[in-house]
Design an enzyme around this catalytic site. Structure first.
Site, PDB file in Angstrom:
ATOM      1  N   ARG A  10       0.827  -1.215   0.000  1.00 16.18           N
ATOM      2  CA  ARG A  10       0.000   0.000   0.000  1.00 16.18           C
ATOM      3  C   ARG A  10       0.869   1.276   0.000  1.00 16.18           C
ATOM      4  O   ARG A  10       0.522   2.285   0.616  1.00 16.18           O
ATOM      5  CB  ARG A  10      -0.956   0.042   1.198  1.00 16.18           C
ATOM      6  CG  ARG A  10      -1.918  -1.111   1.265  1.00 16.18           C
ATOM      7  CD  ARG A  10      -2.921  -1.100   0.102  1.00 16.18           C
ATOM      8  NE  ARG A  10      -3.886  -2.158   0.283  1.00 16.18           N
ATOM      9  CZ  ARG A  10      -3.721  -3.416  -0.135  1.00 16.18           C
ATOM     10  NH1 ARG A  10      -2.627  -3.764  -0.802  1.00 16.18           N
ATOM     11  NH2 ARG A  10      -4.640  -4.328   0.076  1.00 16.18           N
TER      12      ARG A  10
ATOM     13  N   SER B 266     -10.682  -0.443   3.413  1.00 14.09           N
ATOM     14  CA  SER B 266      -9.874  -0.609   4.625  1.00 14.09           C
ATOM     15  C   SER B 266      -9.365   0.742   5.086  1.00 14.09           C
ATOM     16  O   SER B 266      -8.682   1.430   4.329  1.00 14.09           O
ATOM     17  CB  SER B 266      -8.660  -1.496   4.342  1.00 14.09           C
ATOM     18  OG  SER B 266      -9.074  -2.686   3.760  1.00 14.09           O
TER      19      SER B 266
ATOM     20  N   GLU C 281      -4.502   3.837   6.175  1.00 12.47           N
ATOM     21  CA  GLU C 281      -4.295   3.605   4.735  1.00 12.47           C
ATOM     22  C   GLU C 281      -4.916   4.730   3.896  1.00 12.47           C
ATOM     23  O   GLU C 281      -4.358   5.137   2.879  1.00 12.47           O
ATOM     24  CB  GLU C 281      -4.934   2.256   4.348  1.00 12.47           C
ATOM     25  CG  GLU C 281      -4.839   1.958   2.858  1.00 12.47           C
ATOM     26  CD  GLU C 281      -5.446   0.608   2.472  1.00 12.47           C
ATOM     27  OE1 GLU C 281      -5.223  -0.390   3.187  1.00 12.47           O
ATOM     28  OE2 GLU C 281      -6.147   0.569   1.454  1.00 12.47           O
TER      29      GLU C 281
END
Ligand code: FAD
Length: 334
Positions: free
Chosen positions: A159, A233, A330
């Protein structure tokens, strides 16, 4: 003032001082050269599916809608497919799957655009875009020249990419090229893909069958932003050292964990910590932790970005206090 509510999947009400939608990189270059919006910072948005708007944006918000899918070249084994930054990611994926080109099928149904995909090296079901990424073109916002980045220059991680760190705010990604395989490389070992295929009696799946299985799993597990505001998420899955992992496993028997490729570090599902600290289904006002997916923070309707952010900070503190684990965000906080 321009409302951004329809332009972020959290459905947060926040305004932009100015808003433009661009369908070519030339359009953005002319806009820059005109100096018309030189007094404002410029903020790029694709599908708005990985942002949390915590305030009104004193900025020119530029919605990237650069279209186009093209074939650059092919040989006996591979085909190089380029997508404009504004192409909807899942439309790009389904186009490649429909043509029998393999590599992106596990990434079906991830929201957002082709241009934003490299920002955090999107990934799902055991695949990340770095696995098939060839290069991208990005406009250098200082020189207004196009630069080409290969995978190494993008510095992809879990990520992560160059564009979230040293390159942050310096580039507009205009297109991305993938090298896809003509002979399928099927990956079904992750998550519930095998179970879903087995339930249908499929033992030798095609890439279309893998894509359809991924779509089915995602639709059953993840909240649809059209029904309840969210950005997927909210936190990354934490990666810890081997000794820290040993402590977590002995203190929490049965905790799921996964090896990290090329390292002795160990990855743990952030959702497990959040659920086991009692946050699953928590709601304060219209901000909440999803009742089925603890990793997803949600807006039940009128939550403010600050309320979602405050909730995320509380969750982080609670996980640190309970398990000694630091969660990282994130989603891009704007
Ligand atoms: C229900 C749901 C499920 C999700 N599942 C996953 C998943 O499985 N895996 C995963 O990795 N992600 C997932 N996400 C997150 C999200 O889909 C991805 O991060 C996606 O790539 C974001 O694309 P976007 O176009 O919406 O980006 P935006 O949210 O519009 O932008 C994200 C960031 O990139 C910048 N940006 C956007 N476009 C450009 C451009 N062309 N040039 C320069 N900067 C740009 C923005 O300024 C912002 O900082 C999920 C999100 C949701 C809502």
């Amino acid at each position: 003032m321009f409302s951004l509510r329809a332009f972020n999947t959290f459905g947060i009400e926040a305004s932009a001082s100015q808003f433009v939608e661009i369908s070519s990189i030339e359009q953005y270059i002319s806009l820059r050269q005109s100096g018309e919006f030189a007094h404002l910072p410029h903020l790029f948005l694709g599908g708005g599916s990985n942002v949390l708007l915590t305030k009104n944006q004193e900025a020119l918000v530029v919605k990237i809608s650069i279209p186009g899918i093209s074939i650059l070249k092919e040989d006996a084994d591979y085909i190089w497919v380029k997508g404009g930054a504004g192409v909807v990611w899942d439309e790009f994926v389904q186009y490649t799957v429909d043509h029998g080109w393999s590599g992106l099928e596990n990434l079906s149904l991830i929201p957002g655009t082709v241009g934003a995909a490299p920002m955090q090296n999107i990934g799902a079901y055991g695949v990340e875009i770095k696995d098939t990424f060839e290069s991208l073109e990005a406009l250098n916002l200082q020189t207004l020249e196009i630069e080409v980045f290969d995978a190494k220059a993008c510095a992809f991680g879990y990520r992560e990419s160059f564009f979230k760190h040293a390159g942050k705010g310096h580039y507009l990604i205009s297109s991305v090229t993938f090298r896809l395989a003509k002979k399928p490389t099927i990956k079904t070992s992750y998550g519930a893909i095998q179970e879903v295929l087995a339930a249908k009696g499929i033992t030798q799946p095609s890439i279309r069958e893998v894509a359809d299985a991924v779509i089915e799993i995602r639709q059953s597990k993840l909240p649809d932003p059209k029904e309840i505001g969210n950005s997927g998420s909210f936190f990354k899955n934490p990666t810890v050292s081997a000794s820290e992992a040993a402590r977590l496993i002995s203190e929490n028997p049965g905790i799921p964990h996964y090896p990290v490729e090329g390292s002795t570090d160990v990855k743990f599902p952030a959702g497990w910590f959040i659920e086991n600290a009692g946050w699953k289904g928590f709601r304060r006002g219209d901000a909440g932790v999803h009742a089925k997916q603890a990793l997803v923070l949600v807006n039940y309707g009128q939550a403010k970005g600050e309320e979602i952010l405050a909730l995320s900070e509380e969750v982080k503190k609670s996980i640190k206090d309970t398990f000694g684990v630091a969660l990282e965000t994130e989603v891009n906080i704007l």
